[in-house]
Design an enzyme around this catalytic site. Structure first.
Site, PDB file in Angstrom:
ATOM      1  N   SER A 198      19.090   5.981 -50.028  1.00  0.00           N
ATOM      2  CA  SER A 198      18.725   4.570 -50.232  1.00  0.00           C
ATOM      3  C   SER A 198      19.924   3.766 -50.728  1.00  0.00           C
ATOM      4  O   SER A 198      20.173   2.642 -50.281  1.00  0.00           O
ATOM      5  CB  SER A 198      17.598   4.462 -51.265  1.00  0.00           C
ATOM      6  OG  SER A 198      16.422   5.032 -50.760  1.00  0.00           O
ATOM      7  N   ARG A 249       6.738   3.333 -35.798  1.00  0.00           N
ATOM      8  CA  ARG A 249       6.479   2.927 -37.189  1.00  0.00           C
ATOM      9  C   ARG A 249       6.255   1.417 -37.328  1.00  0.00           C
ATOM     10  O   ARG A 249       6.807   0.622 -36.562  1.00  0.00           O
ATOM     11  CB  ARG A 249       7.632   3.419 -38.080  1.00  0.00           C
ATOM     12  CG  ARG A 249       7.669   4.949 -38.090  1.00  0.00           C
ATOM     13  CD  ARG A 249       8.746   5.502 -38.960  1.00  0.00           C
ATOM     14  NE  ARG A 249       8.532   5.200 -40.355  1.00  0.00           N
ATOM     15  CZ  ARG A 249       9.423   5.445 -41.315  1.00  0.00           C
ATOM     16  NH1 ARG A 249      10.580   6.001 -41.000  1.00  0.00           N
ATOM     17  NH2 ARG A 249       9.165   5.159 -42.564  1.00  0.00           N
ATOM     18  N   ASP A 257       8.657   9.966 -51.219  1.00  0.00           N
ATOM     19  CA  ASP A 257       9.341  10.823 -50.245  1.00  0.00           C
ATOM     20  C   ASP A 257       9.256  12.300 -50.599  1.00  0.00           C
ATOM     21  O   ASP A 257       9.691  13.152 -49.811  1.00  0.00           O
ATOM     22  CB  ASP A 257      10.818  10.412 -50.137  1.00  0.00           C
ATOM     23  CG  ASP A 257      10.977   9.069 -49.432  1.00  0.00           C
ATOM     24  OD1 ASP A 257      10.029   8.630 -48.754  1.00  0.00           O
ATOM     25  OD2 ASP A 257      12.052   8.457 -49.578  1.00  0.00           O
ATOM     26  N   ARG A 310      22.290   0.652 -48.736  1.00  0.00           N
ATOM     27  CA  ARG A 310      22.473  -0.665 -49.370  1.00  0.00           C
ATOM     28  C   ARG A 310      23.953  -0.955 -49.623  1.00  0.00           C
ATOM     29  O   ARG A 310      24.386  -2.102 -49.557  1.00  0.00           O
ATOM     30  CB  ARG A 310      21.678  -0.715 -50.670  1.00  0.00           C
ATOM     31  CG  ARG A 310      20.153  -0.819 -50.431  1.00  0.00           C
ATOM     32  CD  ARG A 310      19.363  -0.334 -51.615  1.00  0.00           C
ATOM     33  NE  ARG A 310      17.927  -0.583 -51.517  1.00  0.00           N
ATOM     34  CZ  ARG A 310      17.059   0.166 -50.826  1.00  0.00           C
ATOM     35  NH1 ARG A 310      17.493   1.226 -50.147  1.00  0.00           N
ATOM     36  NH2 ARG A 310      15.769  -0.134 -50.808  1.00  0.00           N
ATOM     37  N   GLN A 347      11.410  -1.092 -49.010  1.00  0.00           N
ATOM     38  CA  GLN A 347      12.120  -1.593 -47.826  1.00  0.00           C
ATOM     39  C   GLN A 347      11.742  -3.041 -47.563  1.00  0.00           C
ATOM     40  O   GLN A 347      12.603  -3.871 -47.266  1.00  0.00           O
ATOM     41  CB  GLN A 347      11.791  -0.719 -46.614  1.00  0.00           C
ATOM     42  CG  GLN A 347      12.363   0.685 -46.727  1.00  0.00           C
ATOM     43  CD  GLN A 347      11.969   1.578 -45.581  1.00  0.00           C
ATOM     44  OE1 GLN A 347      11.254   1.173 -44.662  1.00  0.00           O
ATOM     45  NE2 GLN A 347      12.427   2.820 -45.614  1.00  0.00           N
ATOM     46  N   ARG A 396       2.714  12.466 -42.525  1.00  0.00           N
ATOM     47  CA  ARG A 396       2.979  13.599 -43.423  1.00  0.00           C
ATOM     48  C   ARG A 396       1.713  14.216 -43.998  1.00  0.00           C
ATOM     49  O   ARG A 396       1.751  15.351 -44.488  1.00  0.00           O
ATOM     50  CB  ARG A 396       3.953  13.181 -44.540  1.00  0.00           C
ATOM     51  CG  ARG A 396       5.356  13.005 -43.997  1.00  0.00           C
ATOM     52  CD  ARG A 396       6.368  12.614 -45.047  1.00  0.00           C
ATOM     53  NE  ARG A 396       7.701  12.605 -44.432  1.00  0.00           N
ATOM     54  CZ  ARG A 396       8.763  11.984 -44.930  1.00  0.00           C
ATOM     55  NH1 ARG A 396       8.659  11.319 -46.072  1.00  0.00           N
ATOM     56  NH2 ARG A 396       9.915  12.034 -44.316  1.00  0.00           N
ATOM     57  N   LYS A 424       5.254   7.556 -42.331  1.00  0.00           N
ATOM     58  CA  LYS A 424       6.644   7.951 -42.568  1.00  0.00           C
ATOM     59  C   LYS A 424       7.227   8.530 -41.263  1.00  0.00           C
ATOM     60  O   LYS A 424       6.691   8.278 -40.201  1.00  0.00           O
ATOM     61  CB  LYS A 424       6.724   8.946 -43.732  1.00  0.00           C
ATOM     62  CG  LYS A 424       6.313   8.319 -45.070  1.00  0.00           C
ATOM     63  CD  LYS A 424       7.281   7.239 -45.476  1.00  0.00           C
ATOM     64  CE  LYS A 424       6.898   6.583 -46.793  1.00  0.00           C
ATOM     65  NZ  LYS A 424       7.723   5.400 -47.066  1.00  0.00           N
TER      66      LYS A 424
END
Ligand code: S3P
Length: 440
Positions: A30, A130, A322, A34, A176, A353, A349
């Site tokens: 992450s 997604r 996650d 960024r 996000q 999952r 995801k």
């Protein structure tokens, strides 16, 4: 690698054994996304140390290059970004390919919403399934013009839109989407306010501050004013707790002695896994806590522990979002039943999952009952066998760890996507004592 080759990669993991000694995991995914994205629109040269050179983060890096940003990688884990300032990005000459990376796509939607030019964002088969409207809809309220394909990629961002700050309450907790809105807010007139139903990772807020942008945060609310300039920064990426997670669980279910994972990010918006495992009885100690720039970092000392099943508190779900694939493996090794609810996000995801983990655990002889928003798992004895990861990196790594407690060997199929988040996973697992083999 061609698609067919990728799907044939598997892990063969002998059953039993233990993990021991010391390891370190690669940089945080992450934070790495960024770092290159915000570095691109800063003024001056941003240097990033311990950048995660995984396929997902390289998708963001390549997208920034395609937008005209000079980026060099002078040494492993080192990235130098020649920022072009808020208004210096150039129109790309082709679609931007985000591969498997939801973060790359949704954050880029925020970045592109307020540009003079348009761009199209595409992804692989998993990303193309997604949901993107969760980011597109609030960006449209800011004035962006965006087309999705039935809510999914490809996503076409039209250029030349004037953005206006909005006060937006997110429907689902999503860092996000929050980040996309904050990044778009940099290009908007007035104030952009994002309210979230539950705390989510705050790396964007921390990093914007490191680039000199005043961001106001209070519980449940983040705000910034548009047109604030970003000034180049020197960034140190902490080790990824989401990668460390596989070895934290390995140490808890099969550790020998003092098993140490060095230099892991322990941002409190990411540490739900530690809290949940401790509620289950795990002995995990935080050593040498310190700061890497704006992100907290520590060494984690993990001891083998007897686990008990629990009802996972709903408030911890977004803070461990996650980590559920490997947490479900821990639950399979616990005494009693573990119930996870309020986790419907797991269905959107890199794979579904809930369904995929229930299928894999059942294949290994564990009773796992899926529900619309979670899973209940009855701890028991893991058998060996063949498990399909459905191309999901975290599912693949979770089932490799399950082999430590299985009664015979485990073959995890379709593992090439581990490279999207954790290149070198198998080598680090071997260093920790596991005899995992990569086979075709
Ligand atoms: C991420 C946010 C989370 C997480 C993803 C990375 C980020 O996604 O699952 O792996 O870097 O902002 P959501 O925002 O969809 O919850």
């Amino acid at each position: 690698m061609a698609g067919t080759d990728r799907s044939q990669a598997s892990y063969r993991v002998p059953h039993g054994g233990c993990v021991r000694g010391e390891i370190a995991v690669p940089g945080d995914k992450s934070v790495s996304h960024r770092a290159v994205l915000l570095g691109a629109i800063a003024e001056g040269t941003t240097e990033v140390e311990n950048f995660l050179e995984s396929e997902d983060c390289l998708a963001t890096l390549n997208a920034m290059r395609a937008l005209g940003v000079g980026i060099e990688r002078p040494a492993a884990g080192r990235v130098v970004v020649e920022g072009v300032g808020l208004d210096g990005l150039q129109a790309p000459t082709a679609s931007l390919d985000m591969g498997n990376a939801g973060t790359a796509m949704r954050l880029s939607m925020g970045l592109l919403a307020g540009q003079r030019f348009g761009a199209t964002l595409v992804g692989d088969a998993s990303l193309s399934r997604r949901p993107m409207e969760r980011a597109a809809a609030p960006l449209r309220l800011m004035g962006a013009r965006i087309d999705t394909s039935g809510g999914r990629p490809p996503v076409t961002m039209h250029g030349g839109c004037r953005l206006q700050g909005i006060d937006c309450t997110l429907e689902v907790p999503s860092a996000q989407v929050k980040s996309a809105l904050l990044i778009a807010g940099l290009y908007a007139e007035g104030e952009t306010i994002v309210r979230e139903p539950a705390p989510t990772r705050d790396h964007t807020e921390r990093m914007l501050r490191a680039f000199g942008v005043p961001v106001q945060s209070e519980p449940g609310r983040v705000a910034l004013r548009g047109r604030a300039r970003l000034h180049a920064a020197h960034l140190q990426v902490p080790g990824d707790l989401s990668s460390a997670a596989f070895f934290i669980v390995a140490g808890v279910i099969a550790g020998e002695g003092r098993f140490l994972i060095r230099d892991v990010g322990i941002n409190p918006t990411r540490t739900g896994l530690l809290a949940i495992l401790r509620l289950m009885g795990a002995d995990i100690r935080v050593r040498n806590a310190r700061l890497a720039g704006d992100e907290p970092l520590a060494d984690l000392e993990v001891h083998a522990s007897e686990l008990k099943g629990i009802e996972v508190p709903r408030a911890l779900v977004p803070l461990a979002i996650d980590e559920f694939p490997v947490l479900f493996v821990a639950a399979a090794c616990a005494r009693g039943t573990t119930v996870v609810a309020g986790a419907a996000e797991l269905r959107v995801k890199e794979s579904d999952r809930i369904a995929v983990m229930a299928e894999g655990l059942s294949a290994l002889g564990i009773e796992a009952l899926p529900r619309p928003d979670g899973l209940s798992i009855v701890g028991g004895t893991l058998q060996g066998g063949r498990v399909a990861s459905h191309g999901d990196h975290r599912v693949a790594m979770a089932f490799a760890i399950a082999a430590l407690r299985a009664r015979s060997d485990v073959l995890v199929e379709d593992v090439a996507n581990v490279a999207t988040s954790f290149p070198g996973f198998a080598a680090i697992a071997r260093h920790a004592g596991m005899a995992i083999e990569e086979v075709r």
